[in-house]
Design an enzyme around this catalytic site. Structure first.
Site, PDB file in Angstrom:
ATOM      1  CG  ASP A 187     -45.864 -15.151  44.611  1.00  0.00           C
ATOM      2  OD1 ASP A 187     -46.274 -14.847  43.430  1.00  0.00           O
ATOM      3  OD2 ASP A 187     -45.336 -16.262  44.708  1.00  0.00           O
ATOM      4  CD1 TRP A 373     -43.172 -11.558  43.573  1.00  0.00           C
ATOM      5  CD2 TRP A 373     -43.126  -9.655  42.132  1.00  0.00           C
ATOM      6  NE1 TRP A 373     -43.014 -12.044  42.259  1.00  0.00           N
ATOM      7  CE2 TRP A 373     -43.190 -10.844  41.300  1.00  0.00           C
ATOM      8  CE3 TRP A 373     -43.192  -8.434  41.606  1.00  0.00           C
ATOM      9  CZ2 TRP A 373     -43.145 -10.864  40.080  1.00  0.00           C
ATOM     10  CZ3 TRP A 373     -43.421  -8.387  40.154  1.00  0.00           C
ATOM     11  CH2 TRP A 373     -43.292  -9.525  39.337  1.00  0.00           C
ATOM     12  CD  GLU A 416     -37.739 -15.995  40.225  1.00  0.00           C
ATOM     13  OE1 GLU A 416     -38.577 -16.213  40.683  1.00  0.00           O
ATOM     14  OE2 GLU A 416     -36.518 -16.781  40.869  1.00  0.00           O
TER      15      GLU A 416
END
Length: 451
Positions: A187, A373, A416
């Site tokens: 993202d 990210w 995650e």
């Protein structure tokens, strides 16, 4: 499905414990029709998450893995696109932002084929679905044939690829383009920073970020970046999600996105052959896409693939894990495979705290080890690189990455992502694709054919 926890598995005690934990995550995150990535942070169905989840679920229940993909395809638009979110109508709109009343898919997207139900987003995510469907079929071909699974999904997945290779060939050179930073799946990668400078952000006080209710602001995209994401999504919605009408303020050719399209085209070829159809069109597409990927995005000096910004028609000068994932493409030139391996083991991506691969250059100007990210090491990208190493016969490197993956997955409670410098768990825990891909690596067949 609880009984699956007790299914015998030929593993050592530690691996069996890890397998049980991963299975429990998928059981707990099952909604009755599909699997949410996370009960808190991501409470709906996400596109590429479901593909990775199906890859793991095939080791527990082939039927449920098929259902995971079929439930996602129920939200496909008639123009072929698979939206990146299918919304659960039982949840309140404020459970996630942007919510169904922001996207307004059934109204704003009606002219280009949005379904009346379910409500979805209007953008897409990387096309890993055909690979997932083929792997699910291979897990139990007899069950797949009995249910007509491949026959149902092949047509839909071919339409999905047709959409990407026609309406999304915005550069005119044969690669699919992404039109929002959420579409490549990474993202807020620093690769998007320069192109996003052209986008006027919506003021942060004009929307409420539900992600900050469950995630630490230091880990998440900034309000400025989020304002730009909302602007792009709003503009796309106002254009009716019509790629011909929309003015794309953000349009990029992403290496990971197109590499997965290549691998999935090869999977469609394998499906076609299984169904008695001609695989040649898919094989030809995979070859053409591979040539375009190398021609358009390979940077030999950097030793990895770059993102191409179609706004300036230049390569973005950032090193990201997206540039390493094309290792998964079967027929890359040997010199490129060699250079990618060198880059993986070099100073930009050899993380000191984990054997996983950081999402961004450790020496880069924007490296942040805990921010989404912009540095953290993710499990799905590690799985893809592991698969790429196996595709090209580098079994020792692949096994090292596999061992690192399984160690971090267990230690982090299926996080995650993790901090690449320390290995500390970050983001939400009990994350579905981490658990699913753990199951896949625990069950890895060294002789499994690759599409």
């Amino acid at each position: 499905m609880t009984s699956l926890l007790d299914r015998p598995a030929p593993t050592a005690a530690a691996s069996l414990t890890l397998r049980r934990g991963a299975a429990r995550v998928l059981i707990d995150n099952w909604t009755g029709t599909s699997t949410v990535p996370s009960r808190t942070l991501y409470p709906h169905q996400w596109s590429w998450d479901s593909a990775f989840i199906a890859i793991g679920l095939r080791h527990l229940s082939v039927r449920r893995a098929q259902q995971e993909l079929e439930s996602l395809l129920a939200g496909q638009w008639s123009d072929g696109r698979i939206p990146h979110i299918l919304f659960n109508p039982a949840l309140p709109h404020d459970a996630y932002f942007p919510s169904p009343d922001f996207w307004r898919s059934s109204r704003a997207g009606r002219a280009v084929g949005a379904p009346t139900a379910p409500q979805t987003s209007g953008i897409v995510q990387p096309p890993v679905h055909a690979l997932a469907a083929w792997l699910v079929h291979q897990a139990d071909p007899e069950e797949s044939r009995r249910r007509g699974f491949l026959a149902r999904v092949h047509r839909r997945l071919a339409a999905w690829h047709d959409y990407l290779l026609t309406r999304r060939d915005l550069g005119g050179a044969g690669l699919a383009a992404v039109v929002h930073p959420w579409e490549p799946g990474m993202d807020n990668s620093p690769c998007w920073d320069r192109p996003l400078q052209r986008v006027e952000p919506i003021p942060p006080d004009s929307f409420h970020r539900a992600d900050l209710d469950h995630g630490h602001p230091a880990d998440r995209p900034t309000d400025l970046d989020y304002g730009r994401y909302v602007r792009l999504a709003t503009d796309y919605r106002e254009a009716g999600y019509d790629d011909g009408r929309a003015h794309h303020g953000f349009a990029l050719e992403d290496p990971c996105f197109n590499a997965l399209l290549i691998v999935s085209e090869s999977a469609l070829a394998a499906m076609a052959q299984e169904l008695g159809a001609d695989p040649a069109p898919h094989t030809a597409r995979a070859k053409e896409l591979t040539e375009a990927l190398v021609t358009r995005l390979w940077d030999d000096d950097a030793g990895l693939f770059r993102v191409r910004d179609l706004g300036s028609d230049t390569l973005v000068d950032e090193r990201s894990v997206t540039g390493l994932i094309p290792l998964v493409v079967p027929h890359l030139p040997p010199d490129i495979v060699r250079r990618l391996r060198e880059t993986l083991g070099g100073p930009h991506f050899a993380a000191p705290g984990t054997r996983l691969v950081p999402s961004y250059d450790l020496t880069g100007r924007a490296f942040a080890p805990t921010r989404y990210w912009r540095g953290p090491a993710w499990f799905n990208t590690a799985w893809l690189i592991h698969r790429g190493l196996r595709v090209h016969g580098h079994r020792r490197d692949a096994e090292r990455l596999r061992e690192g993956f399984l160690t971090e997955a267990g230690r982090s409670e299926f996080a995650e992502y993790v901090d690449p410098l320390t290995g500390a768990a970050r983001g939400t825990r009990h994350f579905s694709w981490t658990a699913a891909l753990t199951l896949d690596l625990l069950s890895a067949d060294p002789e499994e054919p690759t599409p």
